[in-house]
Write a protein that holds these residues in place. Sequence first.
Motif, PDB file in Angstrom:
ATOM      1  N   ASP A 104       9.060   6.391  -3.586  1.00 22.41           N
ATOM      2  CA  ASP A 104       8.994   8.104  -3.624  1.00 22.41           C
ATOM      3  C   ASP A 104       7.763   8.313  -2.540  1.00 22.41           C
ATOM      4  O   ASP A 104       6.831   7.719  -2.514  1.00 22.41           O
ATOM      5  N   GLU A 105       8.172   9.166  -1.806  1.00 20.45           N
ATOM      6  CA  GLU A 105       7.190   9.629  -0.713  1.00 20.45           C
ATOM      7  C   GLU A 105       5.840  10.006  -0.990  1.00 20.45           C
ATOM      8  O   GLU A 105       4.972   9.462  -0.625  1.00 20.45           O
ATOM      9  N   GLU A 106       5.887  11.168  -2.091  1.00 24.70           N
ATOM     10  CA  GLU A 106       4.708  11.309  -2.733  1.00 24.70           C
ATOM     11  C   GLU A 106       3.729  10.195  -3.197  1.00 24.70           C
ATOM     12  O   GLU A 106       2.522  10.386  -3.126  1.00 24.70           O
ATOM     13  N   GLU A 107       4.553   9.519  -3.989  1.00 21.69           N
ATOM     14  CA  GLU A 107       3.606   8.685  -4.675  1.00 21.69           C
ATOM     15  C   GLU A 107       3.013   7.325  -3.702  1.00 21.69           C
ATOM     16  O   GLU A 107       2.011   6.789  -3.946  1.00 21.69           O
ATOM     17  N   CYS A 108       3.833   7.258  -2.620  1.00 23.96           N
ATOM     18  CA  CYS A 108       3.219   6.390  -1.480  1.00 23.96           C
ATOM     19  C   CYS A 108       2.184   6.988  -0.664  1.00 23.96           C
ATOM     20  O   CYS A 108       1.165   6.088  -0.319  1.00 23.96           O
ATOM     21  N   ARG A 109       2.322   8.375  -0.610  1.00 25.60           N
ATOM     22  CA  ARG A 109       1.086   8.949   0.137  1.00 25.60           C
ATOM     23  C   ARG A 109      -0.191   8.706  -0.779  1.00 25.60           C
ATOM     24  O   ARG A 109      -1.463   8.537  -0.374  1.00 25.60           O
ATOM     25  N   GLU A 110      -0.152   8.845  -2.049  1.00 25.07           N
ATOM     26  CA  GLU A 110      -1.307   8.970  -2.965  1.00 25.07           C
ATOM     27  C   GLU A 110      -1.908   7.269  -3.104  1.00 25.07           C
ATOM     28  O   GLU A 110      -2.910   7.217  -2.939  1.00 25.07           O
ATOM     29  N   ARG A 111      -0.820   6.408  -2.889  1.00 22.01           N
ATOM     30  CA  ARG A 111      -1.259   4.911  -2.675  1.00 22.01           C
ATOM     31  C   ARG A 111      -1.864   4.759  -1.312  1.00 22.01           C
ATOM     32  O   ARG A 111      -2.926   4.244  -1.314  1.00 22.01           O
ATOM     33  N   LEU A 112      -1.533   5.285  -0.435  1.00 23.48           N
ATOM     34  CA  LEU A 112      -2.172   5.185   1.141  1.00 23.48           C
ATOM     35  C   LEU A 112      -3.488   5.832   0.987  1.00 23.48           C
ATOM     36  O   LEU A 112      -4.433   5.317   1.436  1.00 23.48           O
ATOM     37  N   ALA A 113      -3.737   6.938   0.273  1.00 25.94           N
ATOM     38  CA  ALA A 113      -4.888   7.589   0.217  1.00 25.94           C
ATOM     39  C   ALA A 113      -5.902   6.763  -0.511  1.00 25.94           C
ATOM     40  O   ALA A 113      -7.053   6.756  -0.142  1.00 25.94           O
ATOM     41  N   GLY A 114      -5.349   5.878  -1.504  1.00 28.28           N
ATOM     42  CA  GLY A 114      -6.321   5.134  -2.148  1.00 28.28           C
ATOM     43  C   GLY A 114      -6.843   3.895  -1.452  1.00 28.28           C
ATOM     44  O   GLY A 114      -7.919   3.410  -1.410  1.00 28.28           O
ATOM     45  N   LEU A 115      -5.976   3.389  -0.548  1.00 23.38           N
ATOM     46  CA  LEU A 115      -6.368   2.319   0.523  1.00 23.38           C
ATOM     47  C   LEU A 115      -7.258   2.941   1.478  1.00 23.38           C
ATOM     48  O   LEU A 115      -8.348   2.203   1.823  1.00 23.38           O
ATOM     49  N   LEU A 116      -7.005   3.989   2.049  1.00 26.37           N
ATOM     50  CA  LEU A 116      -7.957   4.515   3.046  1.00 26.37           C
ATOM     51  C   LEU A 116      -9.335   4.813   2.438  1.00 26.37           C
ATOM     52  O   LEU A 116     -10.209   4.787   3.200  1.00 26.37           O
ATOM     53  N   ALA A 117      -9.307   5.180   1.076  1.00 27.86           N
ATOM     54  CA  ALA A 117     -10.811   5.376   0.405  1.00 27.86           C
ATOM     55  C   ALA A 117     -11.632   4.144   0.546  1.00 27.86           C
ATOM     56  O   ALA A 117     -12.730   4.305   0.336  1.00 27.86           O
ATOM     57  N   ALA A 118     -10.767   3.025   0.659  1.00 30.13           N
ATOM     58  CA  ALA A 118     -11.380   1.811   0.429  1.00 30.13           C
ATOM     59  C   ALA A 118     -11.878   1.110   1.506  1.00 30.13           C
ATOM     60  O   ALA A 118     -12.265  -0.011   1.740  1.00 30.13           O
ATOM     61  N   LEU A 119     -11.706   1.988   2.762  1.00 32.30           N
ATOM     62  CA  LEU A 119     -12.013   1.584   4.021  1.00 32.30           C
ATOM     63  C   LEU A 119     -12.891   2.660   4.968  1.00 32.30           C
ATOM     64  O   LEU A 119     -12.557   3.369   5.423  1.00 32.30           O
ATOM     65  N   PRO A 120     -14.166   2.721   4.200  1.00 23.31           N
ATOM     66  CA  PRO A 120     -14.961   3.630   4.815  1.00 23.31           C
ATOM     67  C   PRO A 120     -15.567   3.845   6.215  1.00 23.31           C
ATOM     68  O   PRO A 120     -16.048   4.934   6.617  1.00 23.31           O
ATOM     69  N   ASP A 121     -15.167   2.722   7.040  1.00 28.20           N
ATOM     70  CA  ASP A 121     -15.365   2.715   8.341  1.00 28.20           C
ATOM     71  C   ASP A 121     -14.408   2.981   9.136  1.00 28.20           C
ATOM     72  O   ASP A 121     -14.436   2.880  10.398  1.00 28.20           O
ATOM     73  N   ALA A 122     -13.052   3.282   8.767  1.00 26.21           N
ATOM     74  CA  ALA A 122     -11.721   3.713   9.162  1.00 26.21           C
ATOM     75  C   ALA A 122     -11.603   5.076   9.038  1.00 26.21           C
ATOM     76  O   ALA A 122     -11.876   5.755   8.201  1.00 26.21           O
ATOM     77  N   ARG A 123     -11.156   5.507  10.376  1.00 22.04           N
ATOM     78  CA  ARG A 123     -10.463   7.100  10.249  1.00 22.04           C
ATOM     79  C   ARG A 123      -9.119   7.406  10.641  1.00 22.04           C
ATOM     80  O   ARG A 123      -8.630   6.695  11.418  1.00 22.04           O
TER      81      ARG A 123
END
Length: 303
Positions: A104-123
Amino acid sequence: MSPTRRAFLAGAALTALAGCAADPAPVGHPALRRPRRAGAVAFLRTGAAAPLLELRGEPDVLVGLGARLAPGTPGLTAMPPFPGEVLIPERSNTDAFLQVEGDDEEECRERLAGLLAALPDARATWQTTVRRDTVDGGLQRNPFGFVEGQTNSGSVLLPTGDALLAVRVIRLAHRSWDADTPEHHRRVIGRHPDGTWLDGAPAHADPGYAADPTGAVIPLDSHVRAMNPRTPGAPAPRMLRRSWAYQAPPTAQGTPDEGVLFMAFQDDFGKGFALAQSRMAGDALHPYLLTVGGGYYAVPTAG
């Protein structure tokens, strides 16, 4: 991976619904696993590879490192310019590329957001959801309605177990395509929409190019024939394609921003993506495509 980071990532994954749950039987390298129906991707600017490498073991996650973050990878460079492209800097030659897959696209978007939140030095400079329209046999139907992917290579890993990855963000000119006839579409692609060849050969068989040297049946500039002429001295590009459809909001000028996120794994850009790209000028499909982003990356094995 540290216990704290693993706990955070596990929590982020649980906030998504089952549609982006992990494949129950992942394999060692992302290039070799069965692709899911949906996903989300992000191009990243970052100066640190280590936090991204900690994500390698996460199910249905792909990490791509640009040349600056993976300087020892054989054959990895910045993607060179190619004729006809109009690259958007936020989508081009970034430090890293990150993808999650699911159903599901929206649920993958949410999971990606969680991974990005764990990468504070990445934009994240650009991100979008993606999807695949698959047909029987695991092949894919592209946004123009044609089945593709019959000539993928199975040899794409470097001796290290890693792989090289070419990513391209390609807008499709749907209005121009839709204005042409179905017969013209078939001659541009070189196949029927179901994947069978114009000379009647089945989708997985070789076409009869030798009996059609002038391209009367399958035009010489058709997409399939331009990419793989099947003539002496013209080898097939050696790569494993994973194309995804994307649809982003229109540009500020009102231009539709939708098309294909083209991904190709390989062990040698010169024998894979770059070889295919060198043949694009003679490809009848080229006028319907506009590349607006992409890059070269190293994708490490999950081990």
